[in-house]
Design a protein around this motif. Structure first.
Motif, PDB file in Angstrom:
ATOM      1  N   PHE A 130       0.825  -1.210   0.000  1.00 13.95           N
ATOM      2  CA  PHE A 130       0.000   0.000   0.000  1.00 13.95           C
ATOM      3  C   PHE A 130       0.863   1.265   0.000  1.00 13.95           C
ATOM      4  O   PHE A 130       0.505   2.274  -0.613  1.00 13.95           O
ATOM      5  CB  PHE A 130      -0.966  -0.017   1.184  1.00 13.95           C
ATOM      6  CG  PHE A 130      -2.131  -0.944   0.970  1.00 13.95           C
ATOM      7  CD1 PHE A 130      -3.243  -0.524   0.260  1.00 13.95           C
ATOM      8  CD2 PHE A 130      -2.113  -2.239   1.452  1.00 13.95           C
ATOM      9  CE1 PHE A 130      -4.324  -1.373   0.027  1.00 13.95           C
ATOM     10  CE2 PHE A 130      -3.175  -3.107   1.229  1.00 13.95           C
ATOM     11  CZ  PHE A 130      -4.287  -2.670   0.512  1.00 13.95           C
ATOM     12  N   ASP A 134       0.587   3.916  -2.977  1.00 18.54           N
ATOM     13  CA  ASP A 134       0.302   5.317  -2.655  1.00 18.54           C
ATOM     14  C   ASP A 134       1.320   6.227  -3.336  1.00 18.54           C
ATOM     15  O   ASP A 134       0.973   7.222  -3.986  1.00 18.54           O
ATOM     16  CB  ASP A 134       0.333   5.499  -1.131  1.00 18.54           C
ATOM     17  CG  ASP A 134       0.303   6.961  -0.720  1.00 18.54           C
ATOM     18  OD1 ASP A 134      -0.572   7.697  -1.205  1.00 18.54           O
ATOM     19  OD2 ASP A 134       1.172   7.373   0.072  1.00 18.54           O
ATOM     20  N   HIS A 184      -7.563   9.064   6.930  1.00 25.49           N
ATOM     21  CA  HIS A 184      -7.900   7.644   6.951  1.00 25.49           C
ATOM     22  C   HIS A 184      -8.067   7.234   5.487  1.00 25.49           C
ATOM     23  O   HIS A 184      -8.993   7.680   4.817  1.00 25.49           O
ATOM     24  CB  HIS A 184      -9.202   7.462   7.726  1.00 25.49           C
ATOM     25  CG  HIS A 184      -9.613   6.028   7.976  1.00 25.49           C
ATOM     26  ND1 HIS A 184      -9.349   5.001   7.084  1.00 25.49           N
ATOM     27  CD2 HIS A 184     -10.283   5.455   9.005  1.00 25.49           C
ATOM     28  CE1 HIS A 184      -9.842   3.865   7.567  1.00 25.49           C
ATOM     29  NE2 HIS A 184     -10.406   4.108   8.721  1.00 25.49           N
ATOM     30  N   ASP A 186      -8.764   4.306   4.080  1.00 25.65           N
ATOM     31  CA  ASP A 186      -9.481   3.074   3.745  1.00 25.65           C
ATOM     32  C   ASP A 186     -10.856   3.067   4.409  1.00 25.65           C
ATOM     33  O   ASP A 186     -11.185   2.170   5.177  1.00 25.65           O
ATOM     34  CB  ASP A 186      -8.661   1.855   4.196  1.00 25.65           C
ATOM     35  CG  ASP A 186      -9.204   0.553   3.630  1.00 25.65           C
ATOM     36  OD1 ASP A 186      -9.897   0.596   2.596  1.00 25.65           O
ATOM     37  OD2 ASP A 186      -8.947  -0.510   4.223  1.00 25.65           O
ATOM     38  N   THR A 190     -15.246   0.001   5.851  1.00 22.10           N
ATOM     39  CA  THR A 190     -14.811  -0.081   7.251  1.00 22.10           C
ATOM     40  C   THR A 190     -15.652   0.806   8.170  1.00 22.10           C
ATOM     41  O   THR A 190     -15.460   0.778   9.374  1.00 22.10           O
ATOM     42  CB  THR A 190     -13.328   0.317   7.408  1.00 22.10           C
ATOM     43  OG1 THR A 190     -13.168   1.700   7.058  1.00 22.10           O
ATOM     44  CG2 THR A 190     -12.430  -0.530   6.511  1.00 22.10           C
ATOM     45  N   VAL A 205      -6.519   4.108   9.336  1.00 20.67           N
ATOM     46  CA  VAL A 205      -5.475   3.638   8.427  1.00 20.67           C
ATOM     47  C   VAL A 205      -4.777   4.882   7.882  1.00 20.67           C
ATOM     48  O   VAL A 205      -5.308   5.554   6.999  1.00 20.67           O
ATOM     49  CB  VAL A 205      -6.076   2.784   7.292  1.00 20.67           C
ATOM     50  CG1 VAL A 205      -4.970   2.265   6.373  1.00 20.67           C
ATOM     51  CG2 VAL A 205      -6.888   1.622   7.872  1.00 20.67           C
ATOM     52  N   THR A 218     -12.509   6.732  -1.336  1.00 21.05           N
ATOM     53  CA  THR A 218     -13.800   6.157  -0.940  1.00 21.05           C
ATOM     54  C   THR A 218     -14.749   6.087  -2.129  1.00 21.05           C
ATOM     55  O   THR A 218     -15.441   5.073  -2.331  1.00 21.05           O
ATOM     56  CB  THR A 218     -14.431   7.003   0.191  1.00 21.05           C
ATOM     57  OG1 THR A 218     -13.503   7.090   1.276  1.00 21.05           O
ATOM     58  CG2 THR A 218     -15.721   6.390   0.692  1.00 21.05           C
ATOM     59  N   ASP A 221     -13.612   3.344  -4.616  1.00 24.98           N
ATOM     60  CA  ASP A 221     -13.969   2.014  -4.105  1.00 24.98           C
ATOM     61  C   ASP A 221     -15.470   1.751  -4.241  1.00 24.98           C
ATOM     62  O   ASP A 221     -15.894   0.651  -4.617  1.00 24.98           O
ATOM     63  CB  ASP A 221     -13.563   1.891  -2.628  1.00 24.98           C
ATOM     64  CG  ASP A 221     -12.057   1.860  -2.440  1.00 24.98           C
ATOM     65  OD1 ASP A 221     -11.326   1.761  -3.446  1.00 24.98           O
ATOM     66  OD2 ASP A 221     -11.603   1.961  -1.276  1.00 24.98           O
ATOM     67  N   ARG A 253      -5.431   2.785  -6.479  1.00 27.65           N
ATOM     68  CA  ARG A 253      -6.104   1.492  -6.437  1.00 27.65           C
ATOM     69  C   ARG A 253      -5.620   0.551  -7.550  1.00 27.65           C
ATOM     70  O   ARG A 253      -5.494  -0.657  -7.351  1.00 27.65           O
ATOM     71  CB  ARG A 253      -7.620   1.685  -6.510  1.00 27.65           C
ATOM     72  CG  ARG A 253      -8.250   2.125  -5.202  1.00 27.65           C
ATOM     73  CD  ARG A 253      -7.957   1.127  -4.119  1.00 27.65           C
ATOM     74  NE  ARG A 253      -8.706   1.354  -2.883  1.00 27.65           N
ATOM     75  CZ  ARG A 253      -8.216   1.140  -1.677  1.00 27.65           C
ATOM     76  NH1 ARG A 253      -6.967   0.711  -1.533  1.00 27.65           N
ATOM     77  NH2 ARG A 253      -8.941   1.343  -0.599  1.00 27.65           N
TER      78      ARG A 253
END
Length: 282
Positions: A130, A134, A184, A186, A190, A205, A218, A221, A253
């Motif tokens: 990750f 990133d 955050h 992720d 979650t 995260v 977000t 996803d 991603r």
């Protein structure tokens, strides 16, 4: 993926959790009374998350609080303990994005953790993947950090396709002037919902990026895997540098998909749908 390793007796004792039997929770960890025990992939991040969540208050949000062991530690033999918060992920995408805005207003006060400055290094684990992904979305030459660390190039067709898309999208980037902060990275999947109760998070995260980037991740996803409609992009387009943040979130991603050893072929079509949307935006 279900956690199959049961918390050892010594961990239960050190956290003071001997009066209830551990009950397996689907892929999350073990519930012991009103506490959840889970294995941590990275000790430094787990301890940081615990410290951050201990006194973090965000209006209209429930936050799982860390439980300290009898000797004051947050992590014991690779396990952490948190208060149990009721709920499960639901496709309430706009509410998750509203959570992101409120949360990142609160986390803007946090300093950059030292571990976020560390490059990926072998032996590679999920955190390294990750981190490399990133950086791929932001560095001048995408995937330079991954290659510099010695990460192998993807060998599957869909992994190579992901990498090609990263390189193509990189040409659409332009400089952005936004402050980075603790975010955050992720939130999709979650944030927990339980009827009309306030939404909840069980972890932070951490990434050091603009707040609007975390919201864009977000959205990416939700579009790729959460069944969200395309109007979601437009509804949140008042975020700073939105098209560029969506571009970088998509590159992130795709890079995860290219680098992660457990990536599945089925995850790519959703991402490619987002690639088409982002191309029209920029």
């Amino acid at each position: 993926m279900t956690t199959i390793v049961e918390p050892p007796e010594q961990v239960l004792t050190t956290f003071g959790l001997t009066s209830h039997p551990p009950i397996a929770m689907d892929g999350v960890g073990w519930r012991v009374g009103e506490v959840v025990l889970s294995l941590v992939p990275d000790h430094a991040r787990a301890a940081w998350s615990a410290t951050a969540r201990e006194n973090l208050y965000v209006e209209g949000m429930r936050i799982a609080r860390p439980i300290r062991a009898s000797d004051g530690r947050y992590v014991v033999s690779g396990w952490r303990a948190d208060t149990y918060v009721a709920g499960s992920p639901e496709p309430r995408h706009d509410e998750v994005l509203a959570v992101a805005d409120r949360l990142h207003e609160a986390t803007a006060k946090f300093e950059r953790p030292r571990f976020l400055l560390q490059p990926p290094a072998p032996p590679f684990n999920d955190v390294d993947v990750f981190t490399a992904a990133d950086r791929a979305a932001w560095e001048e030459v995408p995937m330079r950090s991954a290659r510099g660390a010695g990460m192998g190039e993807p060998t599957s067709d869909d992994g190579r396709r992901s990498l090609d898309e990263v390189k193509t999208l990189a040409q659409l980037r332009r400089p952005v002037d936004l402050p980075s902060q603790l975010v955050h990275g992720d939130l999709f999947g979650t944030v927990l919902f339980a009827g009309a109760a306030a939404p909840a998070i069980t972890d932070l995260v951490p990434y050091w990026r603009p707040a609007s980037w975390a919201s864009a991740v977000t959205v990416v996803d939700a579009l790729a895997w959460g069944g969200a409609e395309e109007e979601l992009v437009e509804r949140w387009s008042d975020h700073p540098e939105w098209s560029q943040m969506m571009l970088r979130a998509t590159m992130f991603r795709l890079a995860v998909h290219a680098l992660h050893p457990r990536s599945t072929v089925g995850a790519l079509p959703g991402l490619l749908r987002v690639v088409d949307l982002v191309r029209m935006m920029v």
